[in-house]
Motif scaffolding. Structure first.
Motif, mmCIF file in Angstrom:
data_model
loop_
_atom_site.group_PDB
_atom_site.id
_atom_site.type_symbol
_atom_site.label_atom_id
_atom_site.label_comp_id
_atom_site.label_asym_id
_atom_site.label_seq_id
_atom_site.Cartn_x
_atom_site.Cartn_y
_atom_site.Cartn_z
ATOM 1 N N TYR A 1 0.834 -1.199 0.000
ATOM 2 C CA TYR A 1 0.000 0.000 0.000
ATOM 3 C C TYR A 1 0.863 1.241 0.000
ATOM 4 C CZ TYR A 1 -4.398 -2.389 0.971
ATOM 5 O OH TYR A 1 -5.522 -3.165 0.880
ATOM 6 N N ILE A 2 0.504 2.201 -0.847
ATOM 7 C CA ILE A 2 1.147 3.506 -0.794
ATOM 8 C C ILE A 2 0.423 4.364 0.238
ATOM 9 C CG2 ILE A 2 1.581 5.631 -2.081
ATOM 10 C CD1 ILE A 2 1.958 3.938 -4.570
ATOM 11 N N THR A 3 -0.873 4.308 0.210
ATOM 12 C CA THR A 3 -1.671 5.062 1.178
ATOM 13 C C THR A 3 -2.703 4.128 1.781
ATOM 14 O OG1 THR A 3 -1.487 7.022 -0.221
ATOM 15 C CG2 THR A 3 -3.205 7.054 1.456
ATOM 16 N N MET B 1 -9.938 0.672 1.504
ATOM 17 C CA MET B 1 -8.866 0.455 2.466
ATOM 18 C C MET B 1 -7.645 1.294 2.134
ATOM 19 S SD MET B 1 -10.505 -1.609 4.280
ATOM 20 C CE MET B 1 -9.262 -1.896 5.474
ATOM 21 N N GLY B 2 -7.432 1.539 0.849
ATOM 22 C CA GLY B 2 -6.263 2.345 0.522
ATOM 23 C C GLY B 2 -5.879 2.233 -0.931
ATOM 24 N N LYS B 3 -4.734 2.853 -1.259
ATOM 25 C CA LYS B 3 -4.227 2.873 -2.630
ATOM 26 C C LYS B 3 -3.001 1.988 -2.698
ATOM 27 C CE LYS B 3 -6.061 5.289 -5.024
ATOM 28 N NZ LYS B 3 -5.657 6.651 -5.421
ATOM 29 N N THR B 4 -3.063 1.067 -3.640
ATOM 30 C CA THR B 4 -1.978 0.088 -3.690
ATOM 31 C C THR B 4 -0.857 0.512 -4.629
ATOM 32 O OG1 THR B 4 -3.138 -1.166 -5.378
ATOM 33 C CG2 THR B 4 -3.490 -1.817 -3.096
ATOM 34 N N ASN B 5 0.265 -0.104 -4.373
ATOM 35 C CA ASN B 5 1.500 0.215 -5.070
ATOM 36 C C ASN B 5 1.476 -0.302 -6.497
ATOM 37 O OD1 ASN B 5 4.079 1.192 -5.404
ATOM 38 N ND2 ASN B 5 4.889 0.202 -3.581
#
Lengths: 459, 426
Positions: A32-34, A108-112
């Protein structure tokens, strides 16, 4: 999981917490980046309220989802894993993100990803949903071009990009596709008609099915394990009554070069907006505009991105345009026509490997330069993007090393439902040992305690 | 549309997003690499008239000039070409900028407001498409852009009507391209235009020019119209040399433009000016553009070369942004050769037009453009009006010219009649 939520066996908040916990435990993977913890918990709270009232929005209500960091998310940093967009917080949601949120999904978030999706990992432009899916033992679907909106997907190659869907099983992929597909006024390349959510039938009789095996996909680089699984799959269909025939896609060998020319050209064009003036990174140079552009773009882009921009601009130069870009377009037509001819001859679905082999260790992965590696990894997947067809990677078995291997099904344009139906039949037959969430968390706990694992940074 | 979150830079920085109106620069071509970030564009107003044939010195032969023009007319539409943003010259800076106009990552060309939509693309069956063996610059994936797409109807109609008025051939199919260059008022780093296959080609523009000292010595000349293309306007840059900064207003970014390319059939400034004036009148009569040069709705770039008669043509130089048909430009600008790296616009399918013979059956008239219908709706053109004045009222030709003036010209009293063309009271 959706059923569990509906029956109250687990609440959205509990589910959310568990996911967040897992994310924290696997932080060393840098996936995850964020992580949008606050947002997700708030969404979980709202979802829980809806369930309590019996007013759930649908199958995706309360389900945690992650979105690759090249999809625009309002109020949440979107970087494309690039320095160029560090700190960029978009003011709008990509259409596909909005659709998920409207259904109550928890973000949940921003993935790489590889910077600007220029590598083996990416949203599906050349295979980057299907390849990771095959390596990780999950289902990876690339819908037909034009079926799912690209509004808000930061583009790599406008004429090939498609939002890709990664799920644990084919039924889940169908559910998500049903929600995401359909016309978007904000994207002129989407089909005109709305798409209704659909449930996949459970196919029992495959006697009317015709499976095509493209002979050009049998390459020397293909690992023996994958090759044997491919044959096994073909035999499986045949033994159950389906017609399995060898077909030819004669222009296959040109597709890598063709893809390279078209991809870099479009990339050069799409990256032109990153100049540091309005958003994203800007250098400190104050001397002149040209100096500012040059420094900003040198600092903001890594060498893979810069290399592709330079290549693309070369192909688009007046003196080169006919020989490279136009020629590549013609070849692209031929490649697309190969598929049309095959489908017109009575084939319903093509069966091919997704990757050359199981996932290779990181040390081996970084040995080749990006271009060689991409060419190798995308060999079975990118022709599909050039033809705009739907394709799905379904995990089949574990290799002798215990790593997943998947196979790819390719369908006719806009026949995504039929494609997934066949994929579902196959999934049921092969019974791939899908990893269970609890199992995974227990494994990770032990890994976490034994922190000898090197930190892997995906750049 | 909501104003995007643009950054305000602190003092000391060079670029600030704001706008103080005026100071238009049409973004075509990159100025030579100068180290000062202030000076850009060529919004030059000259003190002397355009180069006409110089008086030959003793022993030297005459010079002859060859002039071609590229005229950009802002289309009089309610919204921008590829976004729903309003078009309004007087609006506060950066208040009419959609996410697409600002080129935020991930945005795509989109539909205009409901009432302005029209259908324009149907690429036919895949079988037909693939059966075509001919070399084609079309990107194959446009097949998948289904039946009904949307473009700003007012803009397309403006282009067709202007093409018809200039006796052009209207291309039933035209394509969009990206033209790449870096400039602060071009947020995407490219302009969407029609280079390969524009909407109209091969027309002509008749104009009259005074050859002697008297009005009665007017002759009619014709200049070829090479093509008419639809394209996006850029934003506006205002150079603030005092503070060494440039201010950018994106209100104009994405507004629809008609580019009218005139062949190098003209030989002096007077002819060029006369041709531009006639075009202005036509556009105003059609209502396709207000064509007011003072407001930047009509901008002209001239391509000029000089040579000795009988010898090959000289080096062509481009002079940008002539803002007035009277005070024209002497400043020669020698630009380095610029390669715009044209590429088909992948997010837009071909623009398809129909005539009464080729209308698809059962087509919704709101969704298609019928060239024949537009032809019937064309208003009376200035040339015809003048001929009528001469024929029906026995007026002298030179007086008919004096009567028909564009809205740019000063007037004593005026009686407005359709499209902004005004007749001076007798």
């Amino acid at each position: 999981v959706s059923a569990a939520l509906k029956q109250g066996q687990v609440t959205p908040t509990e589910l959310c917490q568990r996911c967040l916990s897992l994310i924290k435990k696997t932080k060393f993977l840098n996936a995850y980046i964020t992580v949008s913890e606050e947002v997700a918990l708030k969404q979980a709270e709202e979802s829980e309220k809806r369930y309590k009232k019996g007013l759930s929005l649908g199958d995706l209500d309360g389900i945690p989802v992650a979105v690759k960091d090249n999809f625009s998310t309002a109020g949440i940093e979107t970087t494309c894993a690039s320095n160029m967009l560090k700190g960029y917080v978009p003011p709008y949601n990509a259409t596909v993100v909005q659709k998920l949120l409207d259904q109550g999904a928890l973000l949940m978030g921003k993935t790489n990803l590889d910077e600007f999706a220029m590598g083996a990992l990416g949203s599906d432009t050349g295979g980057s949903t299907r390849n990771p899916a095959a390596h990780c033992g999950v289902v990876g679907l690339k819908p037909s071009y034009g079926l799912v909106s690209r509004h808000g997907l930061i583009p790599l190659v406008n004429s090939m990009d498609v939002p890709g869907i990664l799920t644990r099983c084919v039924d889940d992929a169908a559910i998500v596709l049903g929600i995401l597909a359909g016309h978007d006024p904000k994207d002129s390349t989407t089909i005109q008609d709305p798409v209704k959510p659909f449930t996949l039938p459970s196919l029992t009789d495959v006697s009317k099915l015709c499976i095509g095996i493209p002979k050009e996909y049998l390459t020397p680089e293909l690992s023996s394990e994958v090759q044997s699984l491919w044959s096994k799959a073909a035999n499986l269909f045949e033994s159950e009554g389906a017609k399995v025939i060898e077909v030819s896609l004669p222009h296959t060998s040109y597709s890598i070069v063709c893809y390279h020319v078209l991809c870099t050209s479009e990339v050069a064009s799409n990256m032109a907006r990153f100049d540091g003036l309005e958003y994203g990174h800007r250098c400190d140079t104050d001397v002149s505009t040209e100096a500012m552009y040059a420094a900003t773009r040198r600092e903001g882009f890594n060498d893979v991105v810069r290399e592709r921009i330079l290549s693309g601009n070369f192909f688009l130069l007046k003196e080169n345009y006919e020989n490279y870009f136009v020629k590549a377009q013609k070849v692209r037509r031929l490649i697309a026509r190969d598929f049309v001819n095959v489908f017109n001859s009575g084939v319903d679905v093509l069966l091919t490997p997704t990757t050359l082999s199981e996932a290779v260790p990181h040390t081996e992965f970084i040995r080749e330069d990006n271009r060689t590696r991409s060419a190798q990894d995308d060999i079975f997947t990118q022709a599909v993007n050039m033809a705009g067809l739907p394709a799905v990677s379904v995990p089949m078995a574990l290799s002798s090393q215990g790593l997943p291997i998947g196979l790819q099904f390719i369908g006719r344009a806009f026949c995504d439902q039929q494609l997934l139906t066949v994929a579902k039949w196959f999934e049921k037959r092969v019974q791939f040992p899908v990893i269970q969430l609890q199992e995974l968390m227990d494994d990770c706990s032990s890994i976490f305690e034994n922190e000898k694992l090197a930190s892997v940074s995906l750049k | 549309m909501a104003t995007p979150m643009l950054r305000w830079c602190c003092p000391g920085r060079r670029w600030i997003f704001a706008g103080i109106g005026g100071g238009s620069r049409h973004g075509r071509g990159v100025p030579t690499g100068s180290t000062s970030s202030g000076k850009r564009g060529q919004s030059s107003v000259a003190q002397q008239p355009l180069i006409t044939a110089q008086k030959p010195r003793k022993g030297e032969s005459e010079w002859a000039a060859v002039v071609g023009l590229e005229i950009h007319a802002q289309i009089a539409s309610n919204s921008k070409l590829f976004s729903g943003s309003q078009v309004d010259f007087a609006a506060p800076p950066n208040s009419l900028v959609s996410f697409f106009d600002a080129s935020l990552p991930g945005t795509l060309p989109e539909k205009a407001k409901r009432r302005e939509r029209c259908c324009f693309a149907d690429a036919g069956s895949l079988h037909d498409f693939m059966a075509c063996h001919e070399a084609s610059n079309e990107m194959p994936h446009t097949y998948w852009m289904h039946k009904i797409q949307v473009l700003n109807r007012q803009c397309v109609e403006a282009a067709v009507m202007t093409g018809l008025a200039l006796d052009c051939h209207i291309n039933r199919k035209s394509l969009f391209d990206r033209k790449h260059y870096f400039y602060a008022d071009l947020p995407a780093g490219y302009q969407i235009t029609q280079q390969r296959l524009p909407i109209a080609v091969n027309g002509s523009l008749a104009y009259s020019v005074c050859v002697g000292k008297r009005w009665s010595q007017m002759v009619t000349r014709t200049v070829g119209v090479k093509q008419i293309q639809l394209e996006q306007d850029s934003g506006k840059s205002l150079h603030d040399n005092l503070r060494s900064q440039t201010l950018i207003d994106l209100n104009r970014a994405g507004v629809g433009l008609l580019e009218v390319v005139l062949e190098p059939d003209m030989s002096c400034g007077e002819e060029a000016a006369a041709a531009i004036r006639e075009l202005q009148l036509i556009l105003q009569a059609l209502g396709t553009s207000q064509a007011n040069m003072a407001e930047g709705q009509l901008r002209v770039d001239a391509n000029i070369s000089v040579h000795h008669p009988g010898e090959p043509l000289g080096v062509r130089t481009e002079v940008k942004n002539l803002n007035s048909a009277r005070c024209t430009v002497p400043m020669r600008d020698k630009e380095g050769k610029q390669d715009y790296r044209f590429m088909p616009e992948p997010n837009l399918p071909p623009l398809l037009l129909y005539d009464s013979g080729s209308l698809p059956t059962g087509a919704d008239p709101q969704q298609v453009i019928d060239i024949d219908q537009l032809r019937e709706r064309l208003p009376e053109l200035p040339r015809v009006t003048r001929e009528k004045l001469v024929r029906q009222y026995g007026m002298l030709p030179e007086h008919s010219f004096a009567l028909l003036v564009g809205t740019d010209q000063r007037l004593q009293s005026a009686q407005p009649s359709g499209g902004g063309m005004l007749l001076r009271g007798l």
